[in-house]
Enzyme design. Structure first.
Site, PDB file in Angstrom:
ATOM      1  N   GLN A  91       0.814  -1.210   0.000  1.00  0.00           N
ATOM      2  CA  GLN A  91       0.000   0.000   0.000  1.00  0.00           C
ATOM      3  C   GLN A  91       0.848   1.261   0.000  1.00  0.00           C
ATOM      4  OE1 GLN A  91      -3.004  -0.475  -0.573  1.00  0.00           O
ATOM      5  NE2 GLN A  91      -3.989   1.502  -0.309  1.00  0.00           N
ATOM      6  N   HIS A 146       1.740   3.737  -3.185  1.00  0.00           N
ATOM      7  CA  HIS A 146       0.847   4.738  -3.766  1.00  0.00           C
ATOM      8  C   HIS A 146       1.501   6.099  -3.916  1.00  0.00           C
ATOM      9  CE1 HIS A 146      -3.314   3.343  -4.359  1.00  0.00           C
ATOM     10  NE2 HIS A 146      -3.048   2.428  -3.452  1.00  0.00           N
ATOM     11  N   GLU A 158      -7.879   4.069   7.037  1.00  0.00           N
ATOM     12  CA  GLU A 158      -8.617   3.833   5.799  1.00  0.00           C
ATOM     13  C   GLU A 158      -8.806   2.336   5.531  1.00  0.00           C
ATOM     14  OE1 GLU A 158      -8.197   4.979   1.046  1.00  0.00           O
ATOM     15  OE2 GLU A 158      -6.419   4.968   2.339  1.00  0.00           O
ATOM     16  N   HIS A 159      -7.716   1.593   5.482  1.00  0.00           N
ATOM     17  CA  HIS A 159      -7.760   0.140   5.290  1.00  0.00           C
ATOM     18  C   HIS A 159      -7.195  -0.521   6.549  1.00  0.00           C
ATOM     19  CE1 HIS A 159      -6.780   1.993   1.313  1.00  0.00           C
ATOM     20  NE2 HIS A 159      -7.736   1.190   0.863  1.00  0.00           N
ATOM     21  N   ASP A 176      -8.695  -2.672  -3.412  1.00  0.00           N
ATOM     22  CA  ASP A 176      -8.319  -1.573  -4.297  1.00  0.00           C
ATOM     23  C   ASP A 176      -8.730  -1.819  -5.737  1.00  0.00           C
ATOM     24  OD1 ASP A 176      -7.219   0.099  -2.436  1.00  0.00           O
ATOM     25  OD2 ASP A 176      -5.130  -0.319  -2.933  1.00  0.00           O
ATOM     26  N   HIS A 232     -46.103  30.263  12.593  1.00  0.00           N
ATOM     27  CA  HIS A 232     -46.122  28.805  12.547  1.00  0.00           C
ATOM     28  C   HIS A 232     -47.363  28.275  13.262  1.00  0.00           C
ATOM     29  CE1 HIS A 232     -42.037  28.712  11.027  1.00  0.00           C
ATOM     30  NE2 HIS A 232     -42.016  27.384  11.087  1.00  0.00           N
TER      31      HIS A 232
END
Length: 424
Positions: free
Chosen positions: A248, A251, A316-317, A350, A409
């Site tokens: 990962q 990236h 995230e993961h 992914d 109202h």
């Protein structure tokens, strides 16, 4: 809890500078329209075509440039994403219920009308981002879906075009960066009407552009840079753990990798192997920079602390490498997507497994999930009442409205009722 490796200090970008620059670009494009889009496209991408839209014939024929093995894998991935999105959509049911005699309440799930999907094209050709954003929109029932993606060497990669075609995009525009977000949000290019929602990942400038157009259009979420967390005990395989961290981290140099473990032995074994795994990949330079700057190894006392620390990081993961890993599905609560057991790597999510890969980062998993079919749906409510039910509502509505000082109202309620409520 203690750390065997800490992240480097001072990783934060100059967000103030990015925000200011994006604001200038957006304002300029809104003011000058297509001319400004072309100027920024020339400046940042060296690209100024007669028409930013890729001809439909080119999109349809893009598969002719790809080998059959890749096309087969892309078809597989698109069908996995579509199938999972369809299952998700079937769980979202319209509702109508009578909560009082004569009072009917309900909701409907209504798709937004148009979506602009951004597909990054910087360091890598992120083919999967095409179908991850287009397919759920189509399953939700969105009428119009367009894709913007930056050109490389004067063209959009044929695999991205093929993926867009498989996913059901209506049009693809060879346009990237802040100018792409502006073009979709403001509708300043010929033939590209403003969309209702902008989705997809991107660099810091794209993310900031999405933040700034939010309100004028909808967005999915603000995602990036990517993160992987691995929770592990003494049953974990250090080779797989190290391999998946590096997997990962390639990236982006700003990617983040965190190992949280109850086993110091495992932690030290992983650290001892990291260099070997980094040297094994051609993207070593990027992954090594990410590990050195954003890598962490955290040792905790027991499983309870493992869960607490992982939820606090809200990554995230999250990969799960522990005894009876499926238990963690019900014990963890703050994560973008969970990868349970040693046979399930983040890369599957992914690319090809089916759940979406556009996920919350920077601890946003504390309050939101990731991209899914429901992001493209508005849950809208309605109500209707019989005269008898209206009279019952009127009494309570008028009483509360008067307590708030909202006399008008209260009057709208009492004119529908014979209730003896004094309107002052």
């Amino acid at each position: 809890m203690y750390r065997l490796k800490e992240p480097a200090p001072g990783r934060a970008e100059n967000l103030s500078e990015i925000s200011s620059r994006v604001r200038e670009i957006l304002a300029d494009i809104e003011r000058r329209g297509e001319a400004a889009v072309r100027e920024y496209s020339r400046r940042f991408d060296g690209w100024d075509p007669d028409d930013f839209r890729v001809p439909d014939s080119v999109v349809r024929s893009a598969g002719n440039e790809l080998d059959e093995k890749l096309k087969r894998s892309l078809r597989f991935a698109v069908e996995q994403v579509r199938g999972f999105a369809e299952h998700q959509r079937r769980t979202l049911l319209d509702l109508e219920v009578e909560t009082l005699p004569g009072l009917t309440l309900g909701h409907r799930h209504v798709p937004v009308e148009s979506v602009g999907a951004y597909v990054p094209g910087g360091r890598y050709t992120l083919i999967a981002s095409t179908y991850m954003n287009v397919v759920p929109a189509r399953v939700a029932g969105v009428d119009r879906v367009v894709v913007c993606t930056p050109p490389r060497d004067g063209r959009v990669h044929p695999a991205v075009l093929y993926a867009a075609h498989l996913a059901g995009a209506d049009a693809v525009y060879a346009l990237g960066g802040v100018q792409a977000i502006a073009a979709m949000a403001f509708g300043v290019l010929p033939g590209l009407a403003a969309v209702d929602m902008v989705v997809g990942p991107g660099n810091a400038y794209v993310v900031e552009a999405k933040r700034q157009v939010f309100g004028r259009v909808g967005i999915d979420l603000l995602a990036g840079p990517t993160e992987i967390g691995i929770i592990a005990d003494d049953t974990a395989d250090p080779f797989l753990v190290a391999c998946d961290l590096v997997g990962q981290l390639e990236h982006d140099p700003r990617s983040r990798g965190v190992l949280i473990t109850t086993s110091e032995r495992l932690a030290r074994d992983v650290l001892a192997q990291l260099d070997e795994h980094l040297r094994a990949v051609s993207t070593e330079e990027v992954a090594r920079a990410a590990w050195e700057a954003g890598g962490e190894v955290v040792v905790v006392a027991d499983e309870d602390e493992l869960i607490k620390v992982c939820d606090d990081y809200a990554l995230e993961h999250v990969e799960v490498h522990v005894r009876e890993p499926q238990r963690m599905i019900h014990l963890l609560r703050n994560y973008g997507s969970l990868f349970v057991g040693p046979e399930t790597t983040v890369a599957y999510g992914d690319k090809v497994a089916g759940p979406n890969h556009v996920l919350p980062t920077l601890r946003a998993a504390r309050f939101t999930g990731g991209q899914w079919v429901g992001k493209y749906l508005k849950t809208v409510t309605y109500q209707y009442a019989t005269p008898a039910a209206s009279r019952e509502l009127a009494e309570h509505c008028a009483t509360e409205s008067l307590a708030e000082g909202m006399v008008a109202h209260a009057r709208t309620a009492t004119v529908r009722s014979s209730a003896s409520v004094t309107v002052g």
